[in-house]
Design a protein around this motif. Structure first.
Motif, PDB file in Angstrom:
ATOM      1  N   ASP A 148      11.864 -13.056 -12.673  1.00 54.71           N
ATOM      2  CA  ASP A 148      11.096 -13.129 -11.597  1.00 54.71           C
ATOM      3  C   ASP A 148      10.922 -12.108 -10.260  1.00 54.71           C
ATOM      4  O   ASP A 148       9.857 -11.812 -10.051  1.00 54.71           O
ATOM      5  CB  ASP A 148      11.286 -14.575 -10.869  1.00 54.71           C
ATOM      6  CG  ASP A 148      11.249 -15.977 -11.840  1.00 54.71           C
ATOM      7  OD1 ASP A 148      10.351 -15.837 -12.797  1.00 54.71           O
ATOM      8  OD2 ASP A 148      12.127 -16.739 -11.758  1.00 54.71           O
ATOM      9  N   VAL A 149      12.175 -11.655 -10.115  1.00 57.10           N
ATOM     10  CA  VAL A 149      12.217 -10.899  -9.013  1.00 57.10           C
ATOM     11  C   VAL A 149      11.581  -9.295  -9.413  1.00 57.10           C
ATOM     12  O   VAL A 149      10.965  -8.965  -8.576  1.00 57.10           O
ATOM     13  CB  VAL A 149      13.816 -10.521  -8.633  1.00 57.10           C
ATOM     14  CG1 VAL A 149      14.024  -9.514  -7.819  1.00 57.10           C
ATOM     15  CG2 VAL A 149      14.344 -11.845  -8.162  1.00 57.10           C
ATOM     16  N   LYS A 150      11.807  -9.191 -10.721  1.00 58.69           N
ATOM     17  CA  LYS A 150      11.159  -7.857 -11.348  1.00 58.69           C
ATOM     18  C   LYS A 150       9.759  -8.029 -11.446  1.00 58.69           C
ATOM     19  O   LYS A 150       9.117  -6.955 -10.759  1.00 58.69           O
ATOM     20  CB  LYS A 150      11.691  -7.666 -12.813  1.00 58.69           C
ATOM     21  CG  LYS A 150      11.057  -6.442 -13.513  1.00 58.69           C
ATOM     22  CD  LYS A 150      11.706  -6.333 -14.787  1.00 58.69           C
ATOM     23  CE  LYS A 150      10.864  -5.759 -15.763  1.00 58.69           C
ATOM     24  NZ  LYS A 150      11.153  -5.212 -16.906  1.00 58.69           N
ATOM     25  N   ALA A 151       9.238  -8.807 -11.681  1.00 57.17           N
ATOM     26  CA  ALA A 151       7.635  -9.274 -11.708  1.00 57.17           C
ATOM     27  C   ALA A 151       7.287  -9.158 -10.009  1.00 57.17           C
ATOM     28  O   ALA A 151       6.315  -8.572  -9.946  1.00 57.17           O
ATOM     29  CB  ALA A 151       7.330 -10.543 -12.282  1.00 57.17           C
ATOM     30  N   LEU A 152       7.724  -9.884  -9.129  1.00 53.97           N
ATOM     31  CA  LEU A 152       7.423  -9.734  -7.880  1.00 53.97           C
ATOM     32  C   LEU A 152       7.491  -8.485  -7.159  1.00 53.97           C
ATOM     33  O   LEU A 152       6.522  -7.912  -6.600  1.00 53.97           O
ATOM     34  CB  LEU A 152       8.166 -10.586  -7.062  1.00 53.97           C
ATOM     35  CG  LEU A 152       8.356 -12.236  -7.315  1.00 53.97           C
ATOM     36  CD1 LEU A 152       9.116 -13.113  -6.600  1.00 53.97           C
ATOM     37  CD2 LEU A 152       6.694 -12.571  -6.937  1.00 53.97           C
ATOM     38  N   MET A 153       8.465  -7.563  -7.703  1.00 51.37           N
ATOM     39  CA  MET A 153       8.775  -6.331  -7.108  1.00 51.37           C
ATOM     40  C   MET A 153       7.571  -5.344  -7.756  1.00 51.37           C
ATOM     41  O   MET A 153       6.999  -4.424  -7.003  1.00 51.37           O
ATOM     42  CB  MET A 153       9.977  -5.771  -7.331  1.00 51.37           C
ATOM     43  CG  MET A 153      11.179  -6.329  -6.603  1.00 51.37           C
ATOM     44  SD  MET A 153      12.781  -5.383  -6.854  1.00 51.37           S
ATOM     45  CE  MET A 153      13.083  -5.459  -8.437  1.00 51.37           C
ATOM     46  N   THR A 154       7.487  -5.597  -9.031  1.00 52.61           N
ATOM     47  CA  THR A 154       6.312  -4.639  -9.574  1.00 52.61           C
ATOM     48  C   THR A 154       4.951  -4.876  -8.891  1.00 52.61           C
ATOM     49  O   THR A 154       4.402  -3.967  -9.030  1.00 52.61           O
ATOM     50  CB  THR A 154       6.325  -5.344 -11.142  1.00 52.61           C
ATOM     51  OG1 THR A 154       7.546  -4.909 -11.865  1.00 52.61           O
ATOM     52  CG2 THR A 154       5.235  -4.273 -11.886  1.00 52.61           C
ATOM     53  N   GLY A 155       4.839  -6.054  -8.864  1.00 53.70           N
ATOM     54  CA  GLY A 155       3.326  -6.340  -8.135  1.00 53.70           C
ATOM     55  C   GLY A 155       3.423  -5.579  -6.784  1.00 53.70           C
ATOM     56  O   GLY A 155       2.478  -4.795  -6.448  1.00 53.70           O
ATOM     57  N   PRO A 166       3.483  -6.129   4.616  1.00 53.18           N
ATOM     58  CA  PRO A 166       3.067  -7.734   4.448  1.00 53.18           C
ATOM     59  C   PRO A 166       3.663  -8.313   3.086  1.00 53.18           C
ATOM     60  O   PRO A 166       3.944  -9.349   3.055  1.00 53.18           O
ATOM     61  CB  PRO A 166       1.723  -7.696   4.556  1.00 53.18           C
ATOM     62  CG  PRO A 166       1.145  -6.369   5.257  1.00 53.18           C
ATOM     63  CD  PRO A 166       2.517  -5.489   5.191  1.00 53.18           C
ATOM     64  N   VAL A 167       3.483  -7.454   1.859  1.00 50.47           N
ATOM     65  CA  VAL A 167       3.885  -7.883   0.718  1.00 50.47           C
ATOM     66  C   VAL A 167       5.365  -7.950   0.573  1.00 50.47           C
ATOM     67  O   VAL A 167       5.724  -9.226   0.052  1.00 50.47           O
ATOM     68  CB  VAL A 167       3.385  -7.017  -0.480  1.00 50.47           C
ATOM     69  CG1 VAL A 167       1.810  -7.619  -0.845  1.00 50.47           C
ATOM     70  CG2 VAL A 167       3.513  -5.655  -0.001  1.00 50.47           C
ATOM     71  N   ILE A 168       5.869  -7.193   1.191  1.00 51.33           N
ATOM     72  CA  ILE A 168       7.510  -7.358   1.120  1.00 51.33           C
ATOM     73  C   ILE A 168       7.879  -8.541   1.930  1.00 51.33           C
ATOM     74  O   ILE A 168       8.709  -9.364   1.762  1.00 51.33           O
ATOM     75  CB  ILE A 168       8.177  -6.071   1.662  1.00 51.33           C
ATOM     76  CG1 ILE A 168       7.916  -4.867   0.918  1.00 51.33           C
ATOM     77  CG2 ILE A 168       9.710  -6.353   1.916  1.00 51.33           C
ATOM     78  CD1 ILE A 168       8.442  -3.550   1.367  1.00 51.33           C
ATOM     79  N   GLY A 169       6.899  -8.851   2.995  1.00 50.56           N
ATOM     80  CA  GLY A 169       7.530  -9.938   3.989  1.00 50.56           C
ATOM     81  C   GLY A 169       7.220 -11.130   3.222  1.00 50.56           C
ATOM     82  O   GLY A 169       8.010 -12.124   2.948  1.00 50.56           O
TER      83      GLY A 169
ATOM     84  N   MET B 153      -0.330 -11.116  -6.947  1.00 50.36           N
ATOM     85  CA  MET B 153      -0.898 -11.831  -8.373  1.00 50.36           C
ATOM     86  C   MET B 153      -0.605 -10.986  -9.521  1.00 50.36           C
ATOM     87  O   MET B 153      -0.166 -11.540 -10.459  1.00 50.36           O
ATOM     88  CB  MET B 153      -2.377 -12.190  -8.200  1.00 50.36           C
ATOM     89  CG  MET B 153      -2.492 -13.430  -7.161  1.00 50.36           C
ATOM     90  SD  MET B 153      -4.358 -13.947  -7.158  1.00 50.36           S
ATOM     91  CE  MET B 153      -5.324 -12.434  -6.935  1.00 50.36           C
ATOM     92  N   THR B 154      -0.982  -9.957  -9.285  1.00 48.18           N
ATOM     93  CA  THR B 154      -0.708  -8.725 -10.529  1.00 48.18           C
ATOM     94  C   THR B 154       0.659  -8.956 -10.921  1.00 48.18           C
ATOM     95  O   THR B 154       1.098  -9.033 -12.060  1.00 48.18           O
ATOM     96  CB  THR B 154      -1.141  -7.413 -10.204  1.00 48.18           C
ATOM     97  OG1 THR B 154      -2.506  -7.505  -9.715  1.00 48.18           O
ATOM     98  CG2 THR B 154      -0.692  -6.494 -11.257  1.00 48.18           C
ATOM     99  N   GLY B 155       1.661  -8.878  -9.682  1.00 52.77           N
ATOM    100  CA  GLY B 155       3.044  -9.085 -10.271  1.00 52.77           C
ATOM    101  C   GLY B 155       3.341 -10.238 -11.020  1.00 52.77           C
ATOM    102  O   GLY B 155       3.935 -10.338 -11.998  1.00 52.77           O
ATOM    103  N   CYS B 156       2.890 -11.430 -10.510  1.00 47.84           N
ATOM    104  CA  CYS B 156       3.369 -12.721 -11.115  1.00 47.84           C
ATOM    105  C   CYS B 156       2.592 -12.910 -12.508  1.00 47.84           C
ATOM    106  O   CYS B 156       3.409 -13.117 -13.363  1.00 47.84           O
ATOM    107  CB  CYS B 156       2.514 -13.886 -10.438  1.00 47.84           C
ATOM    108  SG  CYS B 156       3.142 -14.123  -8.691  1.00 47.84           S
TER     109      CYS B 156
END
Lengths: 191, 191
Positions: A148-155, A166-169, B153-156
DNA sequence: TCCCAACCGGGATACCCATCCCGATTATAG
DNA sequence: CTATAATCGGGATGGGTATCCCGGTTGGGA
């Protein structure tokens, strides 16, 4: 073994290729053709593939330094800060570095040559550890896993060319325990 | 114009190719070679490129239907729900659909052929509108822009093969006004 | 049933890329 | 300064993909 010192011109060329490759891969990603690296470095393609028999060798050499720095930072954070702070700081660092370096983002997303995961350069491993500790300390939602974390960071890394706060926040706030989510009624769901 | 009806066998082949392509692109992404689509459909490569002169034509045709559904859903949400609920529900839908369909994820991420953006299939446009309305209604953080949402969203969508509730939860909670500290109802979880 | 235009298959063509090879060049030990 | 082995450049090779082409096949109207 083959530890014979390189001739002066060879050493110079090798360094120049590495330098150019680092710059180009960071800017345009690892998909850039090797002959393009050679061209910009002002050498022949033969020179590149003699020093780096395979494209992966070249990419790997470029990534090694970056990955090592990240691992070092993870270790430093792990011992200097509390688990929650360390985890969130590392996530922010990864996102910033990945957004500034396409090749690194590709590597961390797993769409590259996969040089990390090797002992001293295991960024995913460090991230996993920091996540586990942060969760144990109650700073991060318990239903979150490393993927999950990997996906979020990738995004977040895909947010090139704009402010990253903003996105990091959003991600850090969302990961934090206590953000409103319905975890209470769906503890161990697995799809 | 050239609206002469196809011969029966031609119509059948065209439909079969489209069906196989939809399945394969969804599962493995748009990078799958055309000749592989032909093979699995049991036709020659010539048959594929006669019906779809270019690979982009094939990909585009596959994506059209999907994009249209999404646009319809966006419009439906826009008029049936309040701005905040509509936005979060649409984000959840996009993530779920994108996670289940690699080709669509690539399209929405912009790493595909870029057929959306065309009038009736403008998913990004609809997302932008829902975002703007949700922000105007005070349901979403004001410092967020469309590219931020797209990146998240892309990350998710990259969270393939695992439960999506956690990542969707993190992103939606993080996007919510006053995030990081409480509140929540269960919007944004439409399947 | 018969015939021909529409359709089919898959080989041919035209890129693009990584990697290898070899004749020409050059650093450097003596 | 010379000899020679290390190094260089870039053309050759092999593998992969999209698109085009054409001789053979077939649907379906007469």
């Amino acid at each position: 073994m083959d530890e014979r010192p390189l001739r002066a011109d060879a050493r110079r060329n090798r360094a120049r290729v590495l330098e150019v490759a680092a710059q180009v891969f960071a800017t345009e990603g690892v998909a850039v053709p090797v002959h393009e690296i050679a061209r910009r470095a002002g050498v022949g393609t033969g020179t590149v593939s003699r020093h780096f028999p395979t494209k992966d060798d070249l990419v790997g050499e470029v990534l090694f330094a970056l990955l090592r720095n990240l691992v070092d930072e993870a270790d430093a954070l792990a011992e200097r800060a509390d688990p929650g702070t360390a985890f969130f700081a590392f996530v922010a660092t990864l996102v910033r570095v990945g957004a500034a370096n396409r090749a690194l983002a590709q590597e961390l997303a797993g769409t590259c040559c996969g040089v990390d995961g090797r002992a001293e350069f295991d960024v995913p491993g460090r991230t996993r550890e920091l996540l586990a500790q942060a969760q144990q300390a109650g700073a991060v939602r318990a239903d979150i896993t490393y993927p999950d974390v990997k996906a979020l960071m990738t995004g977040c890394m895909a947010r090139r060319g704009g402010p990253l706060e903003p996105v990091i926040g959003v991600v850090c706030d969302g990961l934090r325990t206590g953000a409103g989510h319905r975890r209470t009624q769906r503890e161990g769901t697995t799809t």
